[in-house]
Enzyme design. Structure first.
Site, mmCIF file in Angstrom:
data_model
loop_
_atom_site.group_PDB
_atom_site.id
_atom_site.type_symbol
_atom_site.label_atom_id
_atom_site.label_comp_id
_atom_site.label_asym_id
_atom_site.label_seq_id
_atom_site.Cartn_x
_atom_site.Cartn_y
_atom_site.Cartn_z
ATOM 1 N N ARG A 112 26.309 62.983 -85.527
ATOM 2 C CA ARG A 112 27.286 62.213 -84.764
ATOM 3 C C ARG A 112 28.363 61.922 -86.264
ATOM 4 O O ARG A 112 29.385 62.359 -85.622
ATOM 5 C CB ARG A 112 26.072 60.802 -85.456
ATOM 6 C CG ARG A 112 26.719 59.227 -85.460
ATOM 7 C CD ARG A 112 26.659 57.988 -85.469
ATOM 8 N NE ARG A 112 27.552 56.972 -85.191
ATOM 9 C CZ ARG A 112 27.549 55.281 -84.704
ATOM 10 N NH1 ARG A 112 25.942 55.062 -85.534
ATOM 11 N NH2 ARG A 112 27.408 54.315 -85.024
ATOM 12 N N ARG A 130 14.313 54.167 -79.319
ATOM 13 C CA ARG A 130 15.103 55.018 -80.456
ATOM 14 C C ARG A 130 14.411 55.757 -81.301
ATOM 15 O O ARG A 130 14.718 56.366 -82.469
ATOM 16 C CB ARG A 130 15.122 53.444 -81.186
ATOM 17 C CG ARG A 130 15.632 52.556 -80.399
ATOM 18 C CD ARG A 130 16.625 51.820 -81.303
ATOM 19 N NE ARG A 130 17.004 50.784 -80.743
ATOM 20 C CZ ARG A 130 16.853 49.421 -81.130
ATOM 21 N NH1 ARG A 130 17.087 48.982 -82.931
ATOM 22 N NH2 ARG A 130 17.728 47.885 -80.120
ATOM 23 N N ARG A 174 19.137 57.064 -85.407
ATOM 24 C CA ARG A 174 19.723 56.792 -87.550
ATOM 25 C C ARG A 174 18.150 57.385 -88.742
ATOM 26 O O ARG A 174 18.734 57.450 -89.771
ATOM 27 C CB ARG A 174 19.777 55.426 -87.538
ATOM 28 C CG ARG A 174 21.601 55.726 -87.131
ATOM 29 C CD ARG A 174 21.965 53.352 -86.999
ATOM 30 N NE ARG A 174 20.722 52.699 -86.703
ATOM 31 C CZ ARG A 174 21.216 51.393 -86.893
ATOM 32 N NH1 ARG A 174 22.125 51.263 -87.881
ATOM 33 N NH2 ARG A 174 20.543 50.923 -86.118
ATOM 34 N N ASP A 188 22.841 54.692 -74.549
ATOM 35 C CA ASP A 188 22.479 53.484 -74.624
ATOM 36 C C ASP A 188 22.923 52.660 -73.525
ATOM 37 O O ASP A 188 23.439 53.225 -71.819
ATOM 38 C CB ASP A 188 24.425 52.723 -75.586
ATOM 39 C CG ASP A 188 24.199 51.490 -76.071
ATOM 40 O OD1 ASP A 188 23.611 51.718 -76.825
ATOM 41 O OD2 ASP A 188 24.590 50.614 -75.301
ATOM 42 N N TYR A 224 24.898 40.637 -72.908
ATOM 43 C CA TYR A 224 25.829 41.153 -73.744
ATOM 44 C C TYR A 224 27.137 40.820 -73.252
ATOM 45 O O TYR A 224 28.246 40.361 -73.151
ATOM 46 C CB TYR A 224 25.764 42.775 -73.179
ATOM 47 C CG TYR A 224 24.647 43.143 -74.539
ATOM 48 C CD1 TYR A 224 25.315 43.334 -76.013
ATOM 49 C CD2 TYR A 224 23.733 43.027 -74.286
ATOM 50 C CE1 TYR A 224 24.758 43.911 -76.862
ATOM 51 C CE2 TYR A 224 22.305 43.963 -74.813
ATOM 52 C CZ TYR A 224 22.641 43.835 -76.172
ATOM 53 O OH TYR A 224 21.653 44.408 -77.366
#
Length: 384
Positions: A38, A25, A29, A75, A157
């Protein structure tokens, strides 16, 4: 051609002048420039589906830190989304699938998606990133990593509908109707192979399979449902001439108990979470695979002097042997100060270079060559 191929040589367990480093990652963020991109894109999904934006975000951490690899910004849930399950990202809740598969009829309708039709934005982004990674001489600066979720993790998921603490829906189905779980895994395996082959065709230099939820399984269930599917993906990738020479990293969070089995999966390298001792892992894995990891992401919240000490401890634990890629034991935390990342990367490069140089001057330890490592150590100290 690559200006810096240290990461790929470490994956091949060849000697390197220093230990390469990248961060799971790493484009995310914790970087203010990512948050600006973003915000401009409007959402995470819009950002990931725009090749221009995905290229920009992939390159952002490389502009800050001398990392030894780039990883495609995307993703793991792009495959379920391409299957029509309706991916969305909700603030404070993470990814959600609008149409989870919980009934036999839902599972019967599942099909592997057409990568070229439904996921073209990913391969377009890879081609753009490869072009943008070129230096002034037209040579790619560092390798580019492509990735996918494992068939089991995607299934979690797809059944649960999003992140879950107890996995009660998919585990209930696993024990009551293993045939339904196997059908999902069969479809996911086909989709993951197609997806990773498409990424290879677009130009990635290495692949990573994220088995994020493999560690949620009991021992026999892990072997049968998660590990077996990963091994099938790798075996089918190896059938393609284009994929034959592309190294594959497998990361199972909580998979330390199964390290030997994972090393026999066909993977070239194993990602380790922070619960695994690197010295022990090197002995257990032997010469079958390289190892990637495994600093606790929370260490990067500590002061820089503590970060540097923890980096040195991890490098000392693995030792000056080939086959180590430095990384975190999971994804970087969003609250991580970028200057702390800089301290980690700087210490990895500086300390590992000194460690490798010192070892190369000790003929009683090991002799490095471009083609491999000749060990002259006692068996108890030998790598693996």
């Amino acid at each position: 051609m690559l200006a810096n191929d240290t990461f790929l040589r470490a994956l091949a367990r060849e000697p390197t002048d220093y230990t390469p480093v990248w961060i799971m990652r790493q484009a995310g963020r914790y970087l203010p420039e990512y948050n600006k991109t973003r915000a401009r894109a409007g959402s995470f999904l819009a950002l990931a589906q725009n090749p221009d934006d995905a290229t920009e975000v992939t390159l952002q951490p490389l502009a800050r830190f001398p990392l030894d690899a780039a990883i495609l910004f995307s993703d793991i849930l792009t495959i379920p989304d391409a299957m029509g399950l309706g991916l969305a990202f909700e603030a404070g809740r993470g990814p959600r699938l609008a149409h989870p598969v919980r009934e036999e009829a839902d599972i019967a309708r599942l099909q592997a998606p057409s990568i070229d039709l439904a996921l073209r934005y990913v391969t377009d982004a890879i081609r753009q990133i490869r072009y943008a990674l070129r230096n002034a001489n037209g040579i790619q600066r560092v390798p580019l990593i492509g990735f996918s979720g494992s068939p089991w993790t995607l299934a979690c998921y797809m059944v649960e509908g999003g992140p879950c603490d107890d996995f009660r829906r998919i585990k209930s189905m696993l024990y009551a109707r293993p045939d339904l779980i196997q059908r999902i895994l069969d479809i996911n395996t086909r989709a993951v192979v197609d997806y990773l082959n498409a990424q290879i065709g677009a130009g990635v230099n290495a692949l990573m399979i994220f088995d994020t939820w493999g560690g949620a399984l009991a021992h026999r269930a892990f072997q049968h449902f998660s590990l077996a599917s990963i091994a099938r993906v790798i075996a089918q990738l190896r059938q393609s001439r284009a994929a034959e020479q592309i190294p594959v990293i497998v990361f199972t969070k909580g998979g330390g108990l199964w390290l030997e089995a994972l090393a026999a999966s066909g993977a070239d390298a194993l990602g380790l979470d922070w619960t695994v001792d690197l010295a022990s892992a090197r002995q257990r894995a032997g010469k079958r695979v390289a190892l990637q990891g495994n600093l606790d992401p929370a260490v990067l919240l500590a002061p820089p002097d503590i970060i540097r000490a923890e980096v040195r401890a991890a490098l000392d634990a693995y030792g000056p042997y080939p086959g180590h890629i430095f990384n975190l034991g999971h994804g970087i935390l969003p609250c991580t100060p970028p200057r702390h990342v800089a301290a980690m990367v700087e210490e990895v490069h500086a300390y590992s270079r000194a460690l490798h140089q010192k070892a190369s001057k000790k003929p009683d330890l090991c002799t490095f060559s471009r083609t491999g490592l000749t060990n002259q150590v006692q068996p108890s100290e030998a790598p693996g």
